[in-house]
Design an enzyme around this catalytic site. Structure first.
Site, PDB file in Angstrom:
ATOM      1  N   CYS A   1      -1.903   9.368   2.644  1.00  0.00           N
ATOM      2  CA  CYS A   1      -1.740   8.796   1.298  1.00  0.00           C
ATOM      3  C   CYS A   1      -2.886   9.202   0.382  1.00  0.00           C
ATOM      4  O   CYS A   1      -2.690   9.422  -0.797  1.00  0.00           O
ATOM      5  CB  CYS A   1      -1.625   7.281   1.382  1.00  0.00           C
ATOM      6  SG  CYS A   1      -3.010   6.514   2.250  1.00  0.00           S
TER       7      CYS A   1
ATOM      8  N   GLU B   1       0.883  -1.177   0.000  1.00  0.00           N
ATOM      9  CA  GLU B   1       0.000   0.000   0.000  1.00  0.00           C
ATOM     10  C   GLU B   1       0.912   1.216   0.000  1.00  0.00           C
ATOM     11  O   GLU B   1       1.544   1.524   1.012  1.00  0.00           O
ATOM     12  CB  GLU B   1      -0.877   0.014   1.266  1.00  0.00           C
ATOM     13  CG  GLU B   1      -1.872  -1.128   1.372  1.00  0.00           C
ATOM     14  CD  GLU B   1      -3.007  -1.021   0.368  1.00  0.00           C
ATOM     15  OE1 GLU B   1      -3.236   0.085  -0.166  1.00  0.00           O
ATOM     16  OE2 GLU B   1      -3.640  -2.042   0.095  1.00  0.00           O
TER      17      GLU B   1
END
Ligand code: NAD
Length: 494
Positions: free
Chosen positions: A300, A266
């Site tokens: 993110c 990720e």
């Protein structure tokens, strides 16, 4: 505004003072090596505590402990009992929420009100959601075209998981990895970021208090290059579950290739947040500002690339600036703070280097751009208007409170531009036209697309990126799947 000295002290219930603390193995804290790392308060630059750089031998003990628990009590535990223990783990996180929130606010610099209202509930939700799964993990019977044969599959855990987490959501990211990995029947060695280790260590204590067998959850503190590298290259680690930067992700991908380990990544994002002229502009602009400056943009899925239909560009810009002006920069533990510092001096310098690339490109810094406060690593909320798609401030993840704003004139022009980046984590679309929303959403190369909202997150909804944002979804059934393998059994009935 700054917090009082008393409130800046570590919670008394769990105080780290020496390198004796820093690895949690087989149910207890243990001495972890000779060298130590100072953890700094990013709002002041002062040392909070010292953690151990866990050495190779101790990492080996942690993995061996996890391997024993996998072969032993956790690996053989009945699914209903695993569910019970995971629910109890969730209960304990809730009961200790006030203490856990302080660690992330202090080490990460994020406003404690955000940790309490966002991070804590998300962490608990992960455990509650995945606690329901152990009794529902099923194989299948397979209709093979072979006579007198019975074929079935079993879904089985992988073994020892190396869970590597970043500094921006320490508790949440630990939960996002621990909950599905444990529900699937794996055991875990967690390596938190060296900047933010305390909440992960506390979680390991709570795992034992909840009744999970010793060795099921272990934690090793330390740097990526030292402790992290020793963990991911350990031969008894079956799976690397990584959340962090693209550069480290690429490195770990190569490591997994060398040793043939399972891996999920990720990684970062530069997320197009699109506002059409027919949208609810006030609401869209409020979301644009919130998602750009939440946790100083160190998220993110930050809506860091705002693409606005030209007709409403000025309206959106002034509304975003108004929201930015209203932010209160301050210490993480100060309840009046709504935006904290950047994570470190080095990180702030990196963000400033991006700002320095703007002059001479034709883009302008609409507001912000300077350091704020005398101590700590604060940077003003900033907006850059009009950069080109290929400028570094648009093409790369800055990971700071820097919103780039670009006008567009048509859907035909917008979509290829929005997809031109290297990342594909998230995107947002604001419009009152449902047809337009669906048309654009399905064309965007992003793992998650939010329409007339942004940054919603739930343990049931898969989350994870395309392209350089990585692979392997968090959350939902897909989040569990990546911690399972399939065994096929063929049986002759002849
Ligand atoms: P980072 O890559 O520097 O570090 C992440 C973790 O990896 C840390 O624990 C670090 O110590 C460890 N690490 C570094 N080198 C290693 C090695 N050789 N072996 C093993 N471990 C190693 O990332 P960061 O700066 O902590 O986090 C910020 C990044 O994380 C941003 O790019 C952000 O977008 C990304 N992120 C992504 C998501 C997502 O869900 N996609 C969520 C949060 C953060």
């Amino acid at each position: 505004m700054t917090a009082t000295t008393e409130s800046l002290m570590l919670p008394q219930t769990f105080k780290f003072t020496s390198a004796e603390h820093g690895a949690f193995i087989d149910g207890t804290e243990t001495a972890a090596g000779v060298s130590t790392i100072d953890t700094l308060d990013p709002a002041t630059g002062r040392v909070i505590t010292t953690i151990a750089e866990t050495d190779n031998e101790t990492v080996d003990r942690a993995v061996e402990s996890a391997a024993r628990a996998f072969e032993g009590e956790w690996g053989t535990m009945l699914p209903a009992r695993r569910e019970e223990l995971l629910h109890r783990f969730a209960d304990l996180i809730e009961e200790n929420a006030a203490e856990l929130a302080q660690y992330d606010a202090l080490e990460g610099g994020k406003p404690i009100s955000h940790v309490e209202s966002v991070d804590l509930p998300l962490a608990v939700e992960q455990f509650r959601y995945y606690a329901g799964w152990p009794t529902k993990i099923q194989g299948a019977t397979v209709p093979v075209s072979t006579s007198d044969t019975h074929v079935y599959t079993r879904r089985i855990p992988l073994g020892v998981v190396a869970a590597i987490t970043p500094w921006n959501f320490p508790l949440c990211q630990a939960a996002i990895k621990l909950a599905p990995a444990l529900a699937a029947g794996n055991t875990v060695v967690l390596k938190p970021s060296e900047l933010t280790s305390l909440s992960s260590l506390r979680l390991a204590h709570l795992a034992i208090e909840a009744g999970l067998p010793a060795g099921t959850v272990n934690v090793v503190t330390g740097t990526g290059a030292g402790t992290g590298q020793a963990l991911v290259s350990h031969p008894k680690v079956a799976k690397i579950s990584f959340t962090g930067s693209e550069a480290t992700g690429r490195h770990l991908g190569a490591e997994a290739g060398r040793s043939l380990k399972h891996i999920s990544l990720e990684l970062g994002g530069k997320n197009p947040h699109i506002i059409f002229a027919d949208a609810d502009i006030a609401k869209a602009a409020a979301y644009a500002a919130t998602t750009a400056y939440f946790y100083s943009g160190q998220v993110c899925f930050s809506g860091s690339r705002l693409m606005v239909e030209r007709a409403v560009l000025d309206d959106v810009l002034s509304a975003v600036e108004e929201h930015a002006d209203a932010l209160v920069l301050g210490h993480g533990l100060d309840r009046s703070s709504t935006m904290g510092p950047l994570s470190s001096a080095t990180h702030r310098e990196k963000v400033e280097r991006y700002l320095n690339t703007v002059s001479g490109t034709g883009a302008t810094v609409a507001f912000g751009g300077s350091r704020a406060k005398e101590s700590g690593y604060f940077l003003e909320p900033t907006a850059i208007v009009g950069p080109a798609d290929t400028d570094p401030v648009v093409a790369e993840e800055i990971f700071g409170p820097v919103l780039v704003i670009q006008p567009f004139d048509s859907i035909e022009e917008l979509v290829p531009r929005a997809n031109s980046g290297q990342y594909g984590l998230t995107a947002g679309v604001w419009t009152r036209d449902a047809r337009k929303a669906h048309t654009v959403a399905r064309q965007l190369q992003a793992g998650t697309v939010w329409v007339n909202t942004y940054a919603d997150y739930n343990a049931a909804a898969p989350f994870g990126g395309f392209k350089n944002s990585g692979f392997g979804k968090d959350c939902g059934p897909a989040g569990l799947d990546k911690f399972l393998d399939t065994q096929t059994v063929w049986m002759s009935l002849a």
